[in-house]
Design an enzyme around this catalytic site. Structure first.
Site, PDB file in Angstrom:
ATOM      1  CG  HIS A   1      -2.156  -1.209   1.194  1.00 43.48           C
ATOM      2  ND1 HIS A   1      -3.201  -1.070   0.591  1.00 43.48           N
ATOM      3  CD2 HIS A   1      -1.768  -2.337   1.824  1.00 43.48           C
ATOM      4  CE1 HIS A   1      -3.590  -2.333   0.746  1.00 43.48           C
ATOM      5  NE2 HIS A   1      -2.713  -3.033   1.584  1.00 43.48           N
TER       6      HIS A   1
ATOM      7  CG  ASN B   1      -6.580   0.089  -0.097  1.00 48.04           C
ATOM      8  OD1 ASN B   1      -5.463   0.123  -0.659  1.00 48.04           O
ATOM      9  ND2 ASN B   1      -6.607  -0.198   1.149  1.00 48.04           N
TER      10      ASN B   1
ATOM     11  CG  ASP C   1      -1.587  -6.239   4.104  1.00 50.08           C
ATOM     12  OD1 ASP C   1      -1.929  -5.117   3.229  1.00 50.08           O
ATOM     13  OD2 ASP C   1      -2.435  -6.807   4.850  1.00 50.08           O
TER      14      ASP C   1
ATOM     15  CG  HIS D   1      -2.514   3.082   8.851  1.00 47.45           C
ATOM     16  ND1 HIS D   1      -3.364   3.385   8.226  1.00 47.45           N
ATOM     17  CD2 HIS D   1      -2.414   1.635   9.258  1.00 47.45           C
ATOM     18  CE1 HIS D   1      -4.088   2.362   7.796  1.00 47.45           C
ATOM     19  NE2 HIS D   1      -3.379   1.198   8.303  1.00 47.45           N
TER      20      HIS D   1
END
Length: 428
Positions: A58, A90, A303, A307
């Site tokens: 990500h 996403n 993965d 954040h």
């Protein structure tokens, strides 16, 4: 310099050899090599691997540049020994059109720390209601071949069947986030003894296993390829093993954290251990390791889910799910698979380079360390042991579950088509 001579490297963990890079290509592999004017890297018995390939990253850009960008994410990848990453869809806006995937692809081209291959969304807006522009994304400059609504499950069987039928036409693959949403409403951690004792909403293994069972049957019916993201339970392993025995075109990945960490860590209520799918039991961890070793699970994928501080440093229920992983993945795999005797370094190359490149069709990556091949390489000091210090991460985020933990191995050099992106542990 266009020529680089790597001297005394254990290629895939074998006997020490020299590797000569000329331009972007491996020119020669052998003993006692020399090259006038070449830059010499003394490997000193370090292990030389093909550049790692991550099928599940990500990068957050566009839309969440406060947590990661293509630049910072690819710098983190190079630090971890990766030469190619697949960027999940996403983002904000969602990568469900040719325009967005091309934007991500071009950003990767501009920054140059590793190749970035966008993953396209399966459904518009990740809403699970209408197929996205799969054909247009495949035909775009980005050449998308992997599609996923990761973060959300394609829970509608009809939509999933249509997606599998569509990508079959150009040899694509649908990567499924296996999570039955009705079974995980309000779930906070793995359903089991620990969740009962802590009073946290349980995330049952069957929520993952039921979707995998359905999707391998759909893939069989359609004759298409399905890939299972972040497989996490012993039951899921058995379903994939059965499907492969039937000749169904299914591949599966496991994350480093699911190979090492268990739900017992949630007793600390530290949100750094909150992840989707959740940390499971010791029994699951052991089953995942054995499945990776015997080939039931095909690859390791990080993965990598960055954040910002405020999204993780809060009470458990409010915290975002996810962990960063690019810069620690190889060390965790050494700890859980190599140092335990379950895999040798050739097996690591297979699970972290050859196979992910093959599944995602990453051109020029996951190639043998031999003459004539692209010089996408990583050099690893396997004798090193040290504590993980996220302050030194290249990633913009610091949400690692390994802070202060001692892990083996350190990537010292990474080359992308013969260009050094990491030298002596420092980004170029």
């Amino acid at each position: 310099m266009s020529k680089i001579l790597i001297r005394g490297a254990k290629v895939l963990g074998g006997a020490p050899q020299d590797v000569l890079i000329d331009g972007g290509t491996i020119a020669e592999v052998g003993e006692g090599l020399s090259a006038e004017g070449a830059q010499v890297v003394e490997a000193g018995g370090k292990v030389l691997l093909p550049g790692l390939v991550d099928l599940h990253t990500h990068l957050r850009e566009p839309g969440r540049e406060d947590s990661e960008t293509v630049l910072t994410g690819t710098r983190a990848a190079a630090s971890g020994g990766y030469t190619a990453v697949f960027a999940m869809a996403n983002t904000f806006p969602v990568a469900d059109t040719a325009g967005v995937v091309e934007q991500v692809w071009r950003l990767g081209q501009e920054h140059g720390y590793c190749d970035v291959q966008p993953i396209g969304a399966v459904t518009v807006g990740l809403e699970g209601k209408k197929l996205a522009e799969l054909g247009a994304m495949h035909e775009s400059a980005a050449g998308v071949t992997v599609f996923s609504d990761d973060g959300k499950c394609v829970d509608d069987a009809v939509i999933m069947r249509r997606a599998l039928e569509y990508v079959k036409a150009f040899g694509g693959v649908v990567a499924q986030h296996a999570q039955e949403p009705r079974l995980t409403e309000g779930a906070q951690m793995n359903e089991g003894v620990v969740s009962a004792e802590l009073g946290l909403g349980g995330w049952p293994a069957v929520a993952e296993e039921s979707i995998i069972a359905r999707d391998v049957l759909l893939a069989d019916h359609v004759g298409s390829r399905v890939h299972i993201c972040h497989l996490s339970t012993a039951g899921s392993v058995e379903i994939v093993r059965w499907a492969k025995s039937r000749g169904i075109q299914v591949t599966a990945e496991v994350t480093p954290h699911h190979l090492l960490l268990t739900d017992e860590l949630v007793r600390t209520y530290n949100p750094v251990y909150k992840v989707n799918p959740p940390l499971r039991t010791e029994r699951d961890v052991l089953a995942l390791r054995e499945a990776l070793a015997d080939g039931t699970i095909d690859i390791v994928a990080t993965d990598h889910a960055p954040h910002p501080h405020e999204d993780k440093d809060c009470e458990w229920a409010a915290a975002a799910m996810g962990m960063v992983g690019l810069e620690t993945a190889l060390s965790v795999v050494q700890e859980t698979m190599v140092d335990t005797g379950l895999l040798d370094w050739a097996g690591v190359a297979d699970r972290m380079s050859f196979k992910p490149a093959r599944i995602g069709r990453a051109t020029g990556h996951g190639r043998p360390v031999s003459a004539g091949e692209p010089a996408n390489l990583t050099l690893v000091d396997t004798e090193y042991r040290g504590q993980v210090d996220p302050a030194g991460f290249a990633s913009r985020s610091r949400n690692t579950p390994y802070q202060g933990r001692e892990l083996p191995g350190r990537v010292t050099h990474t080359w992308l088509r013969g260009k050094a992106t990491l030298v002596d542990g420092k980004l170029t």
